[in-house]
Design a protein around this motif. Structure first.
Motif, short mmCIF file in Angstrom:
data_model
loop_
_atom_site.label_atom_id
_atom_site.label_comp_id
_atom_site.label_asym_id
_atom_site.label_seq_id
_atom_site.Cartn_x
_atom_site.Cartn_y
_atom_site.Cartn_z
N UNK A 71 9.93 2.23 -8.61
CA UNK A 71 11.88 2.37 -7.97
C UNK A 71 12.49 3.53 -7.32
N UNK A 72 11.59 4.99 -7.61
CA UNK A 72 12.16 5.86 -7.55
C UNK A 72 12.14 6.49 -5.98
N UNK A 73 11.57 5.87 -5.69
CA UNK A 73 11.89 6.16 -3.62
C UNK A 73 12.74 5.35 -3.27
N UNK A 74 13.17 4.09 -4.49
CA UNK A 74 14.07 3.38 -3.38
C UNK A 74 15.59 4.04 -2.72
N UNK A 75 16.40 3.37 -2.57
CA UNK A 75 17.38 4.67 -1.79
C UNK A 75 18.66 4.50 -2.62
N UNK A 76 19.07 3.78 -3.59
CA UNK A 76 19.31 4.01 -4.70
C UNK A 76 19.14 5.32 -5.88
N UNK A 77 18.09 5.38 -5.78
CA UNK A 77 17.48 6.74 -6.55
C UNK A 77 17.59 7.81 -5.74
N UNK A 128 26.94 5.32 14.21
CA UNK A 128 27.04 5.83 12.64
C UNK A 128 26.31 5.03 11.56
N UNK A 129 26.08 3.80 11.58
CA UNK A 129 25.59 3.40 10.82
C UNK A 129 23.79 3.61 11.26
N UNK A 130 23.28 3.65 12.28
CA UNK A 130 22.22 3.54 13.08
C UNK A 130 22.00 5.48 12.18
N UNK A 131 22.42 6.24 12.37
CA UNK A 131 22.31 7.67 11.73
C UNK A 131 21.99 7.59 10.83
N UNK A 132 22.69 6.46 9.53
CA UNK A 132 22.23 7.12 8.23
C UNK A 132 21.28 6.24 7.72
N UNK A 133 20.70 4.92 9.01
CA UNK A 133 19.18 4.85 7.87
C UNK A 133 18.88 5.77 9.03
N UNK A 134 18.51 6.22 10.28
CA UNK A 134 17.71 6.80 11.12
C UNK A 134 17.41 8.97 9.93
N UNK A 135 18.72 8.93 9.09
CA UNK A 135 18.83 10.51 8.52
C UNK A 135 17.21 9.37 7.24
N UNK A 136 17.87 8.74 6.36
CA UNK A 136 17.50 8.62 5.36
C UNK A 136 16.34 8.43 5.24
N UNK A 137 15.17 7.45 6.70
CA UNK A 137 14.21 7.23 6.70
C UNK A 137 13.40 9.07 6.75
N UNK A 182 10.74 1.72 11.81
CA UNK A 182 9.61 1.94 11.90
C UNK A 182 9.20 3.10 12.88
N UNK A 183 10.17 2.95 14.42
CA UNK A 183 10.14 3.90 15.17
C UNK A 183 10.09 5.14 14.60
N UNK A 184 11.79 5.40 13.55
CA UNK A 184 12.34 6.07 13.07
C UNK A 184 10.97 6.60 12.25
N UNK A 185 10.90 5.81 11.32
CA UNK A 185 9.66 6.70 10.09
C UNK A 185 8.25 7.23 10.86
N UNK A 186 8.50 6.40 12.22
CA UNK A 186 6.69 6.91 13.37
C UNK A 186 7.39 8.58 13.36
#
Ligand code: G3I
Length: 351
Positions: A71-77, A128-137, A182-186
């Motif tokens: 659980x501890x690398x899931x977003x909420x944690x 803004x949403x794209x930036x949110x998920x890209x920055x998180x990943x 997947x592209x952001x992670x790579x």
């Protein structure tokens, strides 16, 4: 002579003490899951149990060669507030894996569950949403670069009917969000292995087809993907042929194959006042053997990312709280003793 005997007798109260016979230690040749397997055998773990239960830690150290963060690398944690990351739980797990030379598999960068409130309440345009998920990943992947060997980049994006699961992500990022994740992670780590993780490929032909079609589409478009996870939350009544079919077809993609969340329920009917019988233990043993043998024989060695049980023992399995019933889905019992299922798993690992 008598004087010596007397001296030694007196001394024996302090220094001549011969240590009690040591309890028989497992022989070095004693088979374990990790010493028997030709691929990583992992478990999904919790940092609190790692630090609070010696038997949990000892079982992991002795038996397993892989670790998944439950659980501890899931977003909420790991990303509880917009401008705050919490690495505590993830670090405990990742440090344990790295210090004990176990392959670390990160779970899960993007999922429709375990989403923190700041995201569900986020207001912004698609950029803004794209930036949110890209920055998180990219923040999380970079944090563990060189310490985490593989990531579940996106988890459970399909429904059982094979259609894309409507979620916060499809709503704000559009239907092709999986590819971009997947592209952001790579971009964040050129060498980490990138997995798509899913449940139900063994019972839903439509879901299996959707996952395989996505993988083929990614390969055609040059979207980076290295592997597919079959969670394999299954039970003793599920037909071996359907499990074998899902593994065989997934292996045919040429990608790495991970049985990523294995557990085998024996009370799938959620019977009240359920009491396991030896017959049920033997059926669970046989199912573990069938699944592990299918994986070992149907997935080419170069594609064997490994098999991971979801949790370590019946005592820390997610199943009882999920089904609100008694169930005992794992190879170790609540006291970390080996069950017949352990012998079943072990025999499936042997060539
Ligand atoms: O740690 C908090 C605690 O502080 C809080 O007081 C409590 C009440 O809200 O919640 C605790 O978090 C719980 C978390 O597990 C850690 O124990 C969440 O409520 C609970 O929903 C969460 O359940 C996990 C579930 O995923 C949802 O994230 C299970 O442990 C975990 O085994 C399960 O794992 C999933 C995989 O990620 C994906 N595949 C299916 C699998 C089973 O659902």
């Amino acid at each position: 002579m008598i004087r010596n005997l007397l001296f030694c007798t007196l001394l024996s109260l302090t220094y001549c003490h011969q240590p009690a016979a040591q309890p028989s230690q497992p022989t070095a040749s004693e088979h374990t899951l990790r010493s028997t397997a030709a691929f990583p055998v992992g478990a999904a773990i919790s940092p609190s149990l790692l630090t609070s239960k010696p038997a949990y830690r000892q079982t992991l150290e002795r038996e397993f060669s892989g670790i998944t963060s439950e659980n501890y690398l899931k977003m909420r944690f790991v990303h509880p507030e917009k401008d705050r990351y919490d690495w505590t739980g993830g670090n405990t797990i990742v440090d344990f894996a790295n210090q004990t030379n176990k392959r670390m598999h990160g779970h899960a960068l993007v999922w429709h569950q375990s989403v923190p409130d700041w995201v569900t309440q986020f207001k912004g345009d698609s950029l803004a949403w794209e930036g949110l998920i890209r920055d998180h990943i990219q923040t999380v992947v970079k944090q563990y670069k060189g310490k985490i060997a593989a990531w579940d980049v996106v988890n459970e994006a399909f429904l059982d009917d094979g259609t894309l699961r409507p979620s916060l992500w499809t709503e704000h990022l559009g239907p092709d969000f999986v590819a971009r994740c997947f592209q952001y992670a790579r971009q964040a780590d050129p060498s980490v292995k990138l997995f798509y993780n899913e449940y139900g490929q063994e019972y839903s032909a439509k879901k299996l087809a959707a996952v395989l079609a996505m993988a083929a589409d990614f390969r055609k478009r040059g979207i980076p993907i290295d592997g597919i996870g079959l969670q394999m939350h299954t039970h003793i009544d599920h037909p071996d042929a359907q499990i074998e079919n899902a593994i065989r077809q997934t292996a045919a993609t040429g990608l790495l194959v991970h049985i990523s969340e294995l557990d085998v329920r024996i009370n799938q009917a959620k019977a009240a006042n359920f009491v396991p019988t030896d017959a049920l233990w033997q059926r669970q043993k046989a199912k573990f053997t069938a699944i592990v043998t299918a994986y070992r024989t149907l997935v080419p060695a170069a594609q064997q990312h490994g098999i991971t049980t979801w949790n370590v023992s019946d005592g820390d399995s997610w199943i009882p709280s999920f089904c609100q019933c008694q169930d005992f889905p794992l190879p170790f019992d609540k006291d970390f003793k080996k069950k017949p299922a352990y012998e079943g798993l072990l025999s499936g690992l042997k060539p």
